[in-house]
Motif scaffolding. Structure first.
Motif, mmCIF file in Angstrom:
data_model
loop_
_atom_site.group_PDB
_atom_site.id
_atom_site.type_symbol
_atom_site.label_atom_id
_atom_site.label_comp_id
_atom_site.label_asym_id
_atom_site.label_seq_id
_atom_site.Cartn_x
_atom_site.Cartn_y
_atom_site.Cartn_z
ATOM 1 N N GLU A 1 -10.789 23.653 5.413
ATOM 2 C CA GLU A 1 -9.373 23.864 5.085
ATOM 3 C C GLU A 1 -8.946 23.137 3.821
ATOM 4 O OE1 GLU A 1 -4.925 23.525 7.175
ATOM 5 O OE2 GLU A 1 -6.746 23.080 8.333
ATOM 6 N N TYR A 2 -9.473 21.925 3.619
ATOM 7 C CA TYR A 2 -9.005 21.117 2.495
ATOM 8 C C TYR A 2 -10.015 21.013 1.352
ATOM 9 C CZ TYR A 2 -5.242 19.939 5.632
ATOM 10 O OH TYR A 2 -4.163 20.033 6.483
ATOM 11 N N GLY A 3 -11.086 21.778 1.444
ATOM 12 C CA GLY A 3 -12.026 21.835 0.337
ATOM 13 C C GLY A 3 -12.762 20.535 0.078
ATOM 14 N N THR A 4 -13.158 19.841 1.152
ATOM 15 C CA THR A 4 -13.892 18.588 1.000
ATOM 16 C C THR A 4 -15.148 18.809 0.159
ATOM 17 O OG1 THR A 4 -13.088 17.772 3.131
ATOM 18 C CG2 THR A 4 -15.102 16.768 2.262
ATOM 19 N N THR A 5 -15.379 17.897 -0.802
ATOM 20 C CA THR A 5 -16.547 18.008 -1.674
ATOM 21 C C THR A 5 -17.576 16.910 -1.437
ATOM 22 O OG1 THR A 5 -15.400 16.738 -3.396
ATOM 23 C CG2 THR A 5 -15.247 19.151 -3.500
ATOM 24 N N TYR A 6 -17.158 15.812 -0.800
ATOM 25 C CA TYR A 6 -18.047 14.664 -0.598
ATOM 26 C C TYR A 6 -17.765 14.118 0.790
ATOM 27 C CZ TYR A 6 -20.218 10.047 -1.630
ATOM 28 O OH TYR A 6 -20.993 8.910 -1.622
ATOM 29 N N VAL A 7 -18.822 13.919 1.583
ATOM 30 C CA VAL A 7 -18.667 13.334 2.914
ATOM 31 C C VAL A 7 -19.594 12.136 3.031
ATOM 32 C CG1 VAL A 7 -18.001 15.509 4.016
ATOM 33 C CG2 VAL A 7 -20.414 14.856 3.934
ATOM 34 N N VAL A 8 -19.203 11.177 3.867
ATOM 35 C CA VAL A 8 -20.039 10.010 4.094
ATOM 36 C C VAL A 8 -19.951 9.611 5.561
ATOM 37 C CG1 VAL A 8 -18.199 8.359 3.480
ATOM 38 C CG2 VAL A 8 -20.590 7.663 3.315
ATOM 39 N N ARG B 1 -19.589 28.166 12.007
ATOM 40 C CA ARG B 1 -19.240 27.809 10.630
ATOM 41 C C ARG B 1 -20.497 27.356 9.893
ATOM 42 N NH1 ARG B 1 -13.612 27.446 10.132
ATOM 43 N NH2 ARG B 1 -14.137 27.875 7.950
ATOM 44 N N ASP B 2 -20.684 27.891 8.693
ATOM 45 C CA ASP B 2 -21.853 27.571 7.889
ATOM 46 C C ASP B 2 -21.460 26.535 6.837
ATOM 47 O OD1 ASP B 2 -24.143 27.439 6.401
ATOM 48 O OD2 ASP B 2 -24.205 29.570 5.851
ATOM 49 N N LEU B 3 -21.877 25.285 7.053
ATOM 50 C CA LEU B 3 -21.510 24.218 6.116
ATOM 51 C C LEU B 3 -22.065 24.467 4.718
ATOM 52 C CD1 LEU B 3 -21.949 21.051 8.357
ATOM 53 C CD2 LEU B 3 -19.815 22.010 7.498
ATOM 54 N N ALA B 4 -23.151 25.228 4.624
ATOM 55 C CA ALA B 4 -23.705 25.545 3.311
ATOM 56 C C ALA B 4 -22.745 26.394 2.480
ATOM 57 C CB ALA B 4 -25.046 26.257 3.463
ATOM 58 N N LYS B 5 -21.769 27.005 3.140
ATOM 59 C CA LYS B 5 -20.775 27.812 2.424
ATOM 60 C C LYS B 5 -19.486 27.032 2.157
ATOM 61 C CE LYS B 5 -22.512 32.218 4.193
ATOM 62 N NZ LYS B 5 -22.200 33.451 4.996
ATOM 63 N N SER B 6 -19.468 25.751 2.547
ATOM 64 C CA SER B 6 -18.306 24.909 2.244
ATOM 65 C C SER B 6 -18.425 24.401 0.815
ATOM 66 C CB SER B 6 -18.241 23.721 3.210
ATOM 67 O OG SER B 6 -19.251 22.772 2.909
ATOM 68 N N VAL C 1 -23.671 14.731 0.506
ATOM 69 C CA VAL C 1 -23.623 14.098 1.827
ATOM 70 C C VAL C 1 -24.217 12.700 1.663
ATOM 71 C CG1 VAL C 1 -24.403 14.174 4.220
ATOM 72 C CG2 VAL C 1 -23.858 16.302 3.017
ATOM 73 N N ALA C 2 -23.367 11.689 1.743
ATOM 74 C CA ALA C 2 -23.828 10.303 1.622
ATOM 75 C C ALA C 2 -23.967 9.714 3.015
ATOM 76 C CB ALA C 2 -22.846 9.480 0.798
ATOM 77 N N VAL C 3 -25.019 8.949 3.228
ATOM 78 C CA VAL C 3 -25.263 8.373 4.545
ATOM 79 C C VAL C 3 -25.615 6.902 4.430
ATOM 80 C CG1 VAL C 3 -26.027 10.560 5.551
ATOM 81 C CG2 VAL C 3 -27.702 9.030 4.515
ATOM 82 N N GLY C 4 -25.331 6.170 5.486
ATOM 83 C CA GLY C 4 -25.655 4.752 5.564
ATOM 84 C C GLY C 4 -25.517 4.290 6.988
ATOM 85 N N GLY C 5 -25.766 2.993 7.220
ATOM 86 C CA GLY C 5 -25.610 2.422 8.551
ATOM 87 C C GLY C 5 -26.855 2.463 9.398
ATOM 88 N N GLU D 1 -29.960 18.340 4.233
ATOM 89 C CA GLU D 1 -29.637 19.079 3.005
ATOM 90 C C GLU D 1 -29.642 20.576 3.258
ATOM 91 O OE1 GLU D 1 -30.813 16.189 -0.716
ATOM 92 O OE2 GLU D 1 -32.252 17.742 -0.132
ATOM 93 N N ARG D 2 -30.569 21.037 4.088
ATOM 94 C CA ARG D 2 -30.617 22.468 4.394
ATOM 95 C C ARG D 2 -29.404 22.897 5.205
ATOM 96 N NH1 ARG D 2 -32.692 24.257 8.931
ATOM 97 N NH2 ARG D 2 -34.052 22.426 9.152
ATOM 98 N N LEU D 3 -29.040 22.125 6.211
ATOM 99 C CA LEU D 3 -27.910 22.487 7.065
ATOM 100 C C LEU D 3 -26.574 22.422 6.324
ATOM 101 C CD1 LEU D 3 -28.949 20.662 10.359
ATOM 102 C CD2 LEU D 3 -28.972 23.121 9.934
ATOM 103 N N TRP D 4 -26.453 21.447 5.419
ATOM 104 C CA TRP D 4 -25.197 21.271 4.692
ATOM 105 C C TRP D 4 -25.168 22.050 3.372
ATOM 106 C CZ3 TRP D 4 -20.719 18.339 5.706
ATOM 107 C CH2 TRP D 4 -20.740 17.593 6.899
#
Length: 439
Positions: free
Chosen positions: A181-188, A206-211, A216-220, A234-237
């Motif tokens: 809905e809000y056009g997110t470009t970066y997630v962590v 919903r296909d995240l590859a079409k978002s 996609v940043a990860v940590g923790g 990377e494939r799923l997103w």
């Protein structure tokens, strides 16, 4: 203002000679302040016969002992509630963050205004290196309740100028809808939660590859440095995955850039040693060792020769993008304290993860199980390990268990007892996943 179109801070490009000269000067200043203001280190320096003014080379810091988490806990007990490590009066601090408490009682770490500003600047520098700009929509999926990372990323993204959605972890379906809905470009978030989001999106159709998500940043927890995990997420997103490495006591340590060639150390903030886990001697670039860190300018709760317990490999060669700070190829390769030794073979959970997550017939979830049945009755040493995984398709579970055990035995030289479960059996996590359990 950024230093260039691709680099936030000029110090990221300093030649190694200039960087090491800066570190030596910073260490002399920092250790003098720490030795004067920290009750704990004042006594440590005294017992070691160490005078910061006598620090002539970076190697001279090896005259000091390591600082372990147990030392920090004892310091808290000796001078509650904030401990004997503090180098400022608590009245001059403005914030306290706590450990997750996954290995014991949550421990507090004080921060001054200067510490927070430094933290935000360093995080912003890394986000800029990962491609975040003013036109980005930044959705932070790190937990904000007690966990330190979420606030750091939020401060940094705001400093860069991105629009921040502090969505925290949980409420998974809303996370997916917000992305579209809000056009997110970066997630962590944590690798486990990113995988869980992807699973949920698939169930929602919903296909995240079409978002619009591009990063996609990860940590923790380990993940981005594990090829199987990186490839799957990377494939799923349909997006690039980057590794962000930090700890409560050191915020940050090293973040990956868009080049994806390993997290880049913040060498103007920490002095890093990579040492052999047994001999405690420095290892060469390219060899595995335990990462030891010393703050160069932390004010409230500085640490000297902090034993992270994280096993890494260091590469000090300049990167192709002009950055000169050393990198950690593969990120955190394992924990020195959760490494399993099975018939003389060192086994890290991340090695198992790399194999399991590269096989599409299984879901993202797995857990290693240790119990007495796996130990030699005479020596007590482990002879194998149990592995629980979930089947993602309708294939025969017994056949898949045998095939996975054979692959693991061939690649890791360890005997695995594989138990294949139905999807959804293993617990999902929105924070740090527990991959080794004892029964």
């Amino acid at each position: 203002m950024p230093f260039s179109d691709t680099i936030w801070d000029e110090c990221e490009t300093w030649p190694r000679e200039r960087l090491e000269a800066f570190q030596l000067t910073a260490l002399r200043t920092q250790l003098a302040r720490v030795g004067q203001n920290s009750d704990y280190y004042r006594e440590v320096f005294k017992q070691a016969g160490f005078d910061p003014a006598e620090l002539k080379t970076l190697d001279d810091i090896r005259r000091l002992p390591f600082t372990y988490k147990t030392d920090y806990v004892k310091g808290l007990e000796a001078k509650p509630p904030f401990g004997s490590f503090a180098a400022v009066d608590p009245v001059d601090a403005v914030r306290v963050h706590f450990s997750s408490g996954t290995t014991g009682k949550p421990t507090p770490v004080l921060w001054t205004n200067a510490d927070i500003e430094r933290w935000a600047h360093l995080y912003a520098r890394y986000l800029y290196a990962q491609g975040v700009r003013k036109n980005d929509v930044f959705q932070c999926m790190f937990n904000y309740a007690w966990f330190v990372g979420g606030l750091g990323f939020t401060l940094a993204a705001q400093k860069v100028g991105a629009i921040v959605i502090p969505s925290s972890s949980g409420d998974t379906e809303r996370q997916v809808e917000t992305i579209f809905e809000y056009g997110t470009t970066y997630v962590v978030g944590t690798p486990s939660f990113m995988a869980h989001i992807a699973e949920t999106a698939q169930k929602m159709g919903r296909d995240l590859a079409k978002s619009k998500v591009k990063t996609v940043a990860v940590g923790g927890e380990p993940g981005a440095g594990v090829p199987g995990t990186r490839e799957r997420i990377e494939r799923l997103w349909g997006a690039k995955m980057v590794d962000c490495y930090g700890a409560l006591e050191f915020q940050p340590i090293a973040f990956e850039t868009t080049a994806q060639n390993g997290p880049t150390l913040a060498e103007d903030f920490v002095y890093a040693e990579v040492l052999h886990p047994d001999t405690h001697e420095p290892v060469s670039d390219g060899e595995r060792g335990v990462l030891i860190l010393t703050h160069l300018d932390k004010q409230a709760c500085p640490l000297v020769r902090w034993w992270t317990g994280d096993v890494v490999v260091k590469d000090s060669r300049p990167a192709a993008d002009g950055r000169t700070h050393a990198r950690l190829p593969g990120g955190v390769l394992g924990r020195a304290d959760d490494m399993l030794i099975i018939r003389g073979v060192n086994l890290f959970p991340s090695a198992v993860e790399n194999i399991v997550r590269a096989m599409p017939q299984f879901t993202n979830e797995y857990v290693l199980v240790i119990d007495d049945s796996l130990k030699d009755s005479n020596t007590g040493f482990l002879t194998g390990v149990k592995l629980r995984v979930e089947l993602a398709d309708g294939s025969d579970s017994e056949t898949q268990a045998q095939q996975l055990a054979a692959v693991l035995r061939d690649r890791l030289q360890v005997r695995f007892h594989v138990e294949v479960l139905t999807p959804g059996t293993l617990p999902r996590t929105v924070h740090k996943a527990k991959r080794v359990i004892y029964e």
